[in-house]
Write a protein that holds these residues in place. Structure first.
Motif, mmCIF file in Angstrom:
data_model
loop_
_atom_site.group_PDB
_atom_site.id
_atom_site.type_symbol
_atom_site.label_atom_id
_atom_site.label_comp_id
_atom_site.label_asym_id
_atom_site.label_seq_id
_atom_site.Cartn_x
_atom_site.Cartn_y
_atom_site.Cartn_z
ATOM 1 N N GLY A 25 10.440 27.276 31.207
ATOM 2 C CA GLY A 25 10.536 26.249 32.247
ATOM 3 C C GLY A 25 9.589 26.561 33.390
ATOM 4 O O GLY A 25 9.942 27.234 34.341
ATOM 5 N N ASN A 78 8.698 23.743 39.190
ATOM 6 C CA ASN A 78 8.645 24.138 40.585
ATOM 7 C C ASN A 78 8.960 25.623 40.755
ATOM 8 O O ASN A 78 8.155 26.401 41.267
ATOM 9 C CB ASN A 78 9.690 23.300 41.327
ATOM 10 C CG ASN A 78 9.164 22.780 42.621
ATOM 11 O OD1 ASN A 78 8.235 23.352 43.187
ATOM 12 N ND2 ASN A 78 9.731 21.700 43.091
ATOM 13 N N GLY A 132 9.580 27.834 38.302
ATOM 14 C CA GLY A 132 8.886 28.667 37.328
ATOM 15 C C GLY A 132 7.533 29.137 37.836
ATOM 16 O O GLY A 132 7.148 30.289 37.630
ATOM 17 N N ASP A 179 7.167 20.535 28.109
ATOM 18 C CA ASP A 179 6.304 19.422 28.499
ATOM 19 C C ASP A 179 4.886 19.647 27.967
ATOM 20 O O ASP A 179 4.215 20.596 28.375
ATOM 21 C CB ASP A 179 6.291 19.325 30.032
ATOM 22 C CG ASP A 179 5.534 18.104 30.515
ATOM 23 O OD1 ASP A 179 4.800 17.503 29.700
ATOM 24 O OD2 ASP A 179 5.679 17.756 31.697
ATOM 25 N N VAL A 228 18.028 25.762 25.590
ATOM 26 C CA VAL A 228 17.078 26.877 25.696
ATOM 27 C C VAL A 228 17.787 28.197 25.440
ATOM 28 O O VAL A 228 17.273 29.067 24.727
ATOM 29 C CB VAL A 228 16.402 26.883 27.080
ATOM 30 C CG1 VAL A 228 15.602 28.158 27.274
ATOM 31 C CG2 VAL A 228 15.520 25.660 27.244
ATOM 32 N N LEU A 274 21.455 29.071 43.926
ATOM 33 C CA LEU A 274 21.217 29.088 45.363
ATOM 34 C C LEU A 274 22.193 28.203 46.105
ATOM 35 O O LEU A 274 22.619 28.526 47.214
ATOM 36 C CB LEU A 274 19.790 28.622 45.645
ATOM 37 C CG LEU A 274 18.736 29.418 44.883
ATOM 38 C CD1 LEU A 274 17.363 29.043 45.367
ATOM 39 C CD2 LEU A 274 18.983 30.894 45.057
HETATM 40 N N1 LIG Z 1 12.988 24.735 42.692
HETATM 41 C C1 LIG Z 1 13.836 25.577 43.214
HETATM 42 O O1 LIG Z 1 13.588 26.140 44.273
HETATM 43 C C2 LIG Z 1 15.121 25.879 42.553
HETATM 44 C C3 LIG Z 1 16.046 26.628 43.241
HETATM 45 C C4 LIG Z 1 17.252 26.939 42.626
HETATM 46 C C5 LIG Z 1 17.504 26.510 41.362
HETATM 47 N N2 LIG Z 1 16.618 25.782 40.706
HETATM 48 C C6 LIG Z 1 16.938 25.365 39.354
HETATM 49 O O2 LIG Z 1 15.922 25.828 38.513
HETATM 50 C C7 LIG Z 1 15.686 24.887 37.505
HETATM 51 C C8 LIG Z 1 14.245 24.471 37.558
HETATM 52 O O3 LIG Z 1 13.969 23.904 38.812
HETATM 53 P P1 LIG Z 1 12.561 23.282 39.099
HETATM 54 O O4 LIG Z 1 12.559 22.840 40.501
HETATM 55 O O5 LIG Z 1 11.519 24.259 38.688
HETATM 56 O O6 LIG Z 1 12.532 22.026 38.132
HETATM 57 P P2 LIG Z 1 11.251 21.304 37.545
HETATM 58 O O7 LIG Z 1 11.669 19.978 37.058
HETATM 59 O O8 LIG Z 1 10.150 21.382 38.531
HETATM 60 O O9 LIG Z 1 10.807 22.188 36.315
HETATM 61 C C9 LIG Z 1 11.527 22.198 35.115
HETATM 62 C C10 LIG Z 1 10.575 22.572 33.998
HETATM 63 O O10 LIG Z 1 11.308 22.790 32.819
HETATM 64 C C11 LIG Z 1 10.635 22.189 31.746
HETATM 65 N N3 LIG Z 1 11.597 21.889 30.685
HETATM 66 C C12 LIG Z 1 12.460 20.855 30.610
HETATM 67 N N4 LIG Z 1 13.174 20.921 29.477
HETATM 68 C C13 LIG Z 1 12.746 22.011 28.812
HETATM 69 C C14 LIG Z 1 13.092 22.597 27.585
HETATM 70 N N5 LIG Z 1 14.068 22.108 26.816
HETATM 71 N N6 LIG Z 1 12.443 23.709 27.207
HETATM 72 C C15 LIG Z 1 11.492 24.233 27.989
HETATM 73 N N7 LIG Z 1 11.122 23.721 29.165
HETATM 74 C C16 LIG Z 1 11.746 22.618 29.574
HETATM 75 C C17 LIG Z 1 10.018 20.955 32.321
HETATM 76 O O11 LIG Z 1 8.931 20.547 31.535
HETATM 77 C C18 LIG Z 1 9.598 21.450 33.697
HETATM 78 O O12 LIG Z 1 8.302 21.987 33.660
HETATM 79 C C19 LIG Z 1 16.637 23.733 37.762
HETATM 80 O O13 LIG Z 1 17.776 23.892 36.957
HETATM 81 C C20 LIG Z 1 16.990 23.900 39.195
HETATM 82 O O14 LIG Z 1 18.277 23.391 39.445
HETATM 83 C C21 LIG Z 1 15.417 25.462 41.283
#
Ligand SMILES: NC(=O)c1ccc[n+]([C@@H]2O[C@H](COP(=O)([O-])OP(=O)(O)OC[C@H]3O[C@@H](n4cnc5c(N)ncnc54)[C@H](O)[C@@H]3O)[C@@H](O)[C@H]2O)c1
Ligand SMILES: NC(=O)c1ccc[n+]([C@@H]2O[C@H](COP(=O)([O-])OP(=O)(O)OC[C@H]3O[C@@H](n4cnc5c(N)ncnc54)[C@H](O)[C@@H]3O)[C@@H](O)[C@H]2O)c1
Lengths: 230, 230
Positions: free
Chosen positions: B80, B83, B85, B108, B151, B184
């Motif tokens: 993943g 954002n 990742g 993706d 996953v 978080l």
């Molecule tokens: N952005 C943050 O600061 C933050 C903070 C805390 C928690 N989170 C959690 O982390 C996770 C990711 O957040 P994000 O902001 O990066 O989201 P995002 O939508 O920016 O990124 C998600 C990524 O996962 C990929 N993805 C989707 N389904 C998939 C699969 N089956 N196999 C592999 N890859 C797959 C997508 O293509 C995308 O690139 C979420 O669950 C979110 O709740 C994010």
DNA sequence: CGCGATTTGTGCACCTCTTCACAAGCGCCT
DNA sequence: AGGCGCTTGTGAAGAGGTGCACAAATCGCG
């Protein structure tokens, strides 16, 4: 209890799925805890269950949100808009759970003025004004470790009494200020420890391994979602 | 114990500062724990202290790293690359603590092939090959919550037995697989709870507030770095 | 209206973790 | 060499959390 947020998340999921009531058993299995523990936790908030039926999902959500102080949307200030700060600023999972990132702050002049997801990065020296204007109630530190203590001091100085720290260091703050930390390397090291232990157990089933791998009771590491078997 | 990584971090800081030995008191205050607790923790690894002197910093680091299984650098796969990742992929705090991000995976197609910090994003379907090639020992899930369980299943299927989950959901995995989660929003909600409690105590010093704010023993929330005063 | 099925709320025992307090051990100074 | 101060390692007491098991309460149904 620190389990209330987890119950809340599961309850929201149940509400979205259309459930009106849940039994302690059902909710407990959704969260992954013992049902007796869940009932005892909920009983501490008051008697909001109906015997023979279960808990009203909507009512329970209201009660837990009331306990957690989520009836009002809380404003958080994010200090340190670097690698991690950008990700946090763009995270929509905060707003949906009662938190609004109300300010982005950084010390780097080249970052000040940058717009991220509708918010303009301001200089950390403006902290006093920002906290007052936006009525900030929580500060998030996403700066490098050496700067974290100074930022924490600044936050405390302007009246912030709750801090979430991502920098890998311990912060010292006066009594009455609450600090929680998130350290990913520590999480990985705990996983590494269990991995190491599993490997040792397989490699040396007879000898039992070193004193380290044969610790009493199997070395409980709390907060883990699922204990390793046997 | 889950405190060993914190001791380790403090020990590295002491080593960098030139200290050769530490007393349990000194290390305990650096980490923010009781010195007796620290001594008991360390005694479980064996007797590596010298009475009247303290602990040899370098020796203790070696011992703790050995217990945690950090003698070898562990390879982690990040699934993943959104954002969050991206931030994780660019984090240098992993390598410096014994972990190497060895693979980036995403579902993706438009992300596959992208190069981030010297690593090329590969498709999640290549997981079996990637895990074998890079001898992955830990999987990190940074996908949206709905995809997390799938996953996790894929990771388990290819033999990964340690998972760090950032998605706000509970994962169900077979026995023997270790899951740790970082949420978080939960951290913020716990801070919000304390904030709410502090506000109630100030507003209603006589009545004592509702049943919720007057919970027994002051509602311990473990993992907190510093308890709130009085 | 009463009965049984079901589920909550809780007393109790157990167990882990924490903290205190102190004896044993080590090095240094005389 | 001997005593003294300092620090570790650990026994024991205390506190808190966990899970079992059951009484109390509620609903639905005959
Ligand atoms: N952005 C943050 O600061 C933050 C903070 C805390 C928690 N989170 C959690 O982390 C996770 C990711 O957040 P994000 O902001 O990066 O989201 P995002 O939508 O920016 O990124 C998600 C990524 O996962 C990929 N993805 C989707 N389904 C998939 C699969 N089956 N196999 C592999 N890859 C797959 C997508 O293509 C995308 O690139 C979420 O669950 C979110 O709740 C994010
Ligand atoms: N990137 C990650 O995925 C990740 C993961 C876990 C922990 N962390 C931790 O989070 C922190 C930030 O990581 P990062 O990768 O975003 O680092 P970064 O260097 O990319 O960003 C740090 C930001 O903080 C700003 N800053 C520095 N001193 C400041 C000060 N005194 N006041 C205000 N802002 C200041 C810098 O200008 C920079 O923009 C670090 O402590 C890191 O260890 C990062």
């Amino acid at each position: 209890m620190s389990r209330l947020p987890e119950y809340l998340r599961a309850l929201h999921a149940l509400a979205d799925a259309g459930h009106e009531t849940v039994s302690s058993e059902g909710l407990a299995s959704a969260v992954g805890v013992n049902s007796a523990k869940l009932r005892k936790d909920l009983s501490h908030l008051g008697s909001y269950g109906t015997r023979g039926v279960g808990y009203d999902v909507a009512l329970l959500i209201d009660q837990i949100e009331s306990v957690l102080g989520l009836t009002q949307c809380r404003a958080v200030a994010l200090v340190g808009v670097g690698n991690l700060g950008h990700a946090l600023a763009g995270y929509d999972g905060f707003a949906s759970r009662g938190f609004q990132i109300a300010a982005l702050l950084d010390a780097d002049p080249s970052r000040v003025g940058e717009e991220i997801h509708g918010l303009v990065v301001r200089h950390v020296d403006e902290l006093p004004r920002v906290v007052a204007e936006e009525s900030i109630s929580i500060g998030v530190i996403a700066t490098p470790a050496p700067a974290a203590q100074a930022v924490a001091d600044q936050l405390v100085a302007v009246g912030v009494t709750s801090i979430l720290n991502f920098a890998p260091c311990v912060l010292s703050v006066p009594d009455g200020v609450d600090v929680r930390k998130v350290d990913l390397a520590i999480e990985l090291q705990i996983l590494s420890f269990h991995e190491h232990r599993k490997a040792s157990l397989i490699a040396l089933p007879a000898t039992g391994g070193s004193a380290l791998t044969a610790l009493p009771g199997g070395l409980a590491t709390p907060d883990t979602q699922e204990a390793i078997g046997t």
